[in-house]
Motif scaffolding. Structure first.
Motif, PDB file in Angstrom:
ATOM      1  N   SER A 275       0.824  -1.197   0.000  1.00 54.12           N
ATOM      2  CA  SER A 275       0.000   0.000   0.000  1.00 54.12           C
ATOM      3  C   SER A 275       0.866   1.258   0.000  1.00 54.12           C
ATOM      4  O   SER A 275       0.562   2.238  -0.689  1.00 54.12           O
ATOM      5  N   PHE A 276       1.957   1.242   0.767  1.00 51.28           N
ATOM      6  CA  PHE A 276       2.870   2.386   0.813  1.00 51.28           C
ATOM      7  C   PHE A 276       3.419   2.672  -0.581  1.00 51.28           C
ATOM      8  O   PHE A 276       3.447   3.829  -1.027  1.00 51.28           O
ATOM      9  N   VAL A 277       3.848   1.628  -1.271  1.00 52.85           N
ATOM     10  CA  VAL A 277       4.390   1.789  -2.621  1.00 52.85           C
ATOM     11  C   VAL A 277       3.308   2.280  -3.574  1.00 52.85           C
ATOM     12  O   VAL A 277       3.530   3.167  -4.406  1.00 52.85           O
ATOM     13  N   HIS A 278       2.092   1.707  -3.445  1.00 51.17           N
ATOM     14  CA  HIS A 278       0.986   2.099  -4.326  1.00 51.17           C
ATOM     15  C   HIS A 278       0.642   3.571  -4.147  1.00 51.17           C
ATOM     16  O   HIS A 278       0.441   4.306  -5.125  1.00 51.17           O
ATOM     17  N   VAL A 279       0.561   4.029  -2.901  1.00 49.17           N
ATOM     18  CA  VAL A 279       0.220   5.426  -2.631  1.00 49.17           C
ATOM     19  C   VAL A 279       1.295   6.349  -3.201  1.00 49.17           C
ATOM     20  O   VAL A 279       0.996   7.363  -3.844  1.00 49.17           O
ATOM     21  N   ALA A 280       2.558   5.997  -2.973  1.00 51.39           N
ATOM     22  CA  ALA A 280       3.658   6.824  -3.476  1.00 51.39           C
ATOM     23  C   ALA A 280       3.658   6.868  -5.006  1.00 51.39           C
ATOM     24  O   ALA A 280       3.860   7.925  -5.607  1.00 51.39           O
ATOM     25  N   ALA A 281       3.421   5.720  -5.636  1.00 52.84           N
ATOM     26  CA  ALA A 281       3.409   5.667  -7.099  1.00 52.84           C
ATOM     27  C   ALA A 281       2.272   6.516  -7.660  1.00 52.84           C
ATOM     28  O   ALA A 281       2.419   7.157  -8.713  1.00 52.84           O
ATOM     29  N   ALA A 282       1.121   6.535  -6.971  1.00 50.69           N
ATOM     30  CA  ALA A 282      -0.006   7.345  -7.426  1.00 50.69           C
ATOM     31  C   ALA A 282       0.324   8.831  -7.345  1.00 50.69           C
ATOM     32  O   ALA A 282       0.001   9.615  -8.246  1.00 50.69           O
ATOM     33  N   ILE A 283       0.988   9.236  -6.262  1.00 52.01           N
ATOM     34  CA  ILE A 283       1.335  10.639  -6.082  1.00 52.01           C
ATOM     35  C   ILE A 283       2.382  11.083  -7.101  1.00 52.01           C
ATOM     36  O   ILE A 283       2.320  12.180  -7.651  1.00 52.01           O
ATOM     37  N   TYR A 284       3.340  10.197  -7.376  1.00 50.05           N
ATOM     38  CA  TYR A 284       4.416  10.527  -8.301  1.00 50.05           C
ATOM     39  C   TYR A 284       4.162   9.929  -9.681  1.00 50.05           C
ATOM     40  O   TYR A 284       5.091   9.624 -10.413  1.00 50.05           O
ATOM     41  N   GLY A 285       2.889   9.769 -10.027  1.00 50.13           N
ATOM     42  CA  GLY A 285       2.537   9.096 -11.270  1.00 50.13           C
ATOM     43  C   GLY A 285       3.088   9.755 -12.506  1.00 50.13           C
ATOM     44  O   GLY A 285       3.355   9.095 -13.511  1.00 50.13           O
ATOM     45  N   SER A 286       3.270  11.077 -12.459  1.00 58.00           N
ATOM     46  CA  SER A 286       3.778  11.764 -13.636  1.00 58.00           C
ATOM     47  C   SER A 286       5.299  11.750 -13.701  1.00 58.00           C
ATOM     48  O   SER A 286       5.884  12.173 -14.681  1.00 58.00           O
ATOM     49  N   ALA A 287       5.933  11.271 -12.638  1.00 53.60           N
ATOM     50  CA  ALA A 287       7.395  11.211 -12.622  1.00 53.60           C
ATOM     51  C   ALA A 287       7.875   9.925 -13.286  1.00 53.60           C
ATOM     52  O   ALA A 287       7.103   9.014 -13.570  1.00 53.60           O
ATOM     53  N   ARG A 288       9.175   9.864 -13.533  1.00 54.63           N
ATOM     54  CA  ARG A 288       9.749   8.647 -14.119  1.00 54.63           C
ATOM     55  C   ARG A 288       9.759   7.555 -13.062  1.00 54.63           C
ATOM     56  O   ARG A 288      10.349   7.708 -12.006  1.00 54.63           O
ATOM     57  N   THR A 289       9.079   6.445 -13.337  1.00 55.95           N
ATOM     58  CA  THR A 289       9.078   5.343 -12.390  1.00 55.95           C
ATOM     59  C   THR A 289       9.527   4.072 -13.090  1.00 55.95           C
ATOM     60  O   THR A 289       9.231   3.828 -14.248  1.00 55.95           O
ATOM     61  N   ARG A 290      10.266   3.291 -12.394  1.00 55.47           N
ATOM     62  CA  ARG A 290      10.698   2.005 -12.929  1.00 55.47           C
ATOM     63  C   ARG A 290      10.854   1.054 -11.762  1.00 55.47           C
ATOM     64  O   ARG A 290      11.040   1.460 -10.623  1.00 55.47           O
ATOM     65  N   MET A 291      10.753  -0.212 -12.024  1.00 55.53           N
ATOM     66  CA  MET A 291      10.959  -1.217 -11.001  1.00 55.53           C
ATOM     67  C   MET A 291      12.302  -1.872 -11.227  1.00 55.53           C
ATOM     68  O   MET A 291      12.674  -2.216 -12.340  1.00 55.53           O
ATOM     69  N   SER A 292      13.045  -2.079 -10.173  1.00 55.35           N
ATOM     70  CA  SER A 292      14.307  -2.797 -10.222  1.00 55.35           C
ATOM     71  C   SER A 292      14.252  -3.857  -9.137  1.00 55.35           C
ATOM     72  O   SER A 292      14.357  -3.549  -7.967  1.00 55.35           O
ATOM     73  N   ALA A 293      14.030  -5.086  -9.533  1.00 53.88           N
ATOM     74  CA  ALA A 293      13.899  -6.163  -8.552  1.00 53.88           C
ATOM     75  C   ALA A 293      14.971  -7.207  -8.794  1.00 53.88           C
ATOM     76  O   ALA A 293      14.707  -8.317  -9.222  1.00 53.88           O
ATOM     77  N   ARG A 294      16.203  -6.845  -8.545  1.00 61.75           N
ATOM     78  CA  ARG A 294      17.321  -7.744  -8.798  1.00 61.75           C
ATOM     79  C   ARG A 294      17.609  -8.529  -7.529  1.00 61.75           C
ATOM     80  O   ARG A 294      18.081  -7.973  -6.552  1.00 61.75           O
ATOM     81  N   THR A 295      17.339  -9.803  -7.573  1.00 59.81           N
ATOM     82  CA  THR A 295      17.647 -10.667  -6.429  1.00 59.81           C
ATOM     83  C   THR A 295      18.770 -11.581  -6.853  1.00 59.81           C
ATOM     84  O   THR A 295      18.550 -12.571  -7.561  1.00 59.81           O
ATOM     85  N   ARG A 296      19.975 -11.219  -6.461  1.00 60.42           N
ATOM     86  CA  ARG A 296      21.145 -11.994  -6.883  1.00 60.42           C
ATOM     87  C   ARG A 296      21.630 -12.868  -5.729  1.00 60.42           C
ATOM     88  O   ARG A 296      21.462 -12.528  -4.562  1.00 60.42           O
TER      89      ARG A 296
END
Length: 297
Positions: A275-296
């Protein structure tokens, strides 16, 4: 129909304008228009009369508006009841330097509205841990700045900020509109503590040619600024950072921007974190967003 689409429709119905409704929902207008069009397609009827000056509800739209408000109110009652039964939940948010302030008050307000009974604890870290306690398990989610070793960590970029060099206001270079790092190679740069994340250290340090072995070791933003004021050293910060009187920041033309990010452990699927991530993504929706999920490993 889902609750999110009904929420979109209610906003448009109450604002009678797609642009104002999009601002209210912290989103852009095109996806909002597509969602309403899809809702009309699913129901097989026109809900809104569109015109250059705005929109008006059709008879079908007025009927859906009344029903949608009832459904959304009922859904909120269910959320409140379930939350009460589950007991107070808690989320610990790690912050680094000015990351919480740079994220803005809208994020805190929006999260409180979504989770009014959740206990949110804030833990501020120093420069030795750019994950702000996430790596050591002291926090659930972090507001911080990349780059750092993100093994096993998922990142979402909220915003990318230009970086500059912090100088005393009486410095001979303080009036320049921009600088290159090699123009500062002869300056004393502050140093980060031993054991600091290598990627973080490399980004926030001065040019490779700089002789900065005698620069002061700093652990916080306050120590950085004071070392510049008192000792004449130089360091880096984002152009968005507010500086105290006596200091100025000059843009660097050859330094990549700094990403303000949300970070969390890739294996953690806590609803409060999502939910924290969802709320932040909604607020910054017009900004550049990308996911980086590197589990090495």
């Amino acid at each position: 129909m889902d609750l999110r689409t009904l929420c979109y429709f209610v906003a448009v119905a109450e604002e009678l304008h797609f642009g104002r409704a999009a601002v209210r929902l912290h989103m852009t207008q095109p996806p909002l228009s597509r969602a309403i069009q899809q809702l009309e397609t699913d129901l097989g009827c026109t809900l809104l009369h569109r015109s250059p000056s705005g929109v008006a509800l059709t008879a079908a739209g007025a009927a859906l508006y009344d029903e949608a408000r009832t459904l959304l109110a009922r859904a909120e009652q269910v959320r409140t009841r379930v939350t009460a039964v589950a007991g107070p939940a808690s989320l610990t948010v790690g912050t680094l330097a000015d990351s919480a302030e740079q994220a803005g008050t809208r994020l805190a307000g929006a999260y409180r509205r979504r989770h009014p009974t959740a206990r949110v604890r804030i833990r501020e870290a120093d420069f030795t841990d750019p994950t702000a306690g996430l790596r050591t398990g002291l926090v659930d989610v972090a507001l911080t700045r990349a780059p750092f070793d993100d093994t096993g960590i998922t990142l979402r970029v909220l915003r990318s900020d230009p970086v500059g060099v912090v100088l005393r206001a009486d410095d001979p270079l303080a009036d320049r509109e921009s600088l290159r790092l090699d123009e500062l190679a002869d300056r004393r740069w502050f140093q980060l503590p031993e054991g600091t994340d290598p990627a973080w250290r490399a980004y926030w340090s001065g040019p490779p040619a700089a002789e900065r072995g005698d620069g002061p070791v700093v652990r916080t933003v306050h120590e950085c600024l004071q070392s510049i004021l008192w000792d004449g050293t130089v360091g880096l910060t984002t152009l968005a950072h507010t500086l105290p009187e006596g200091l100025t920041c000059v843009a660097l033309t050859d330094k990549p921007s700094s990403d303000l990010v949300i970070a969390w452990n890739s294996t953690d699927t806590s609803p409060l974190i999502r939910s924290f991530v969802h709320v932040a993504a909604a607020i910054y929706g017009s900004a550049r967003t990308r996911m980086s999920a590197r589990t090495r490993t």
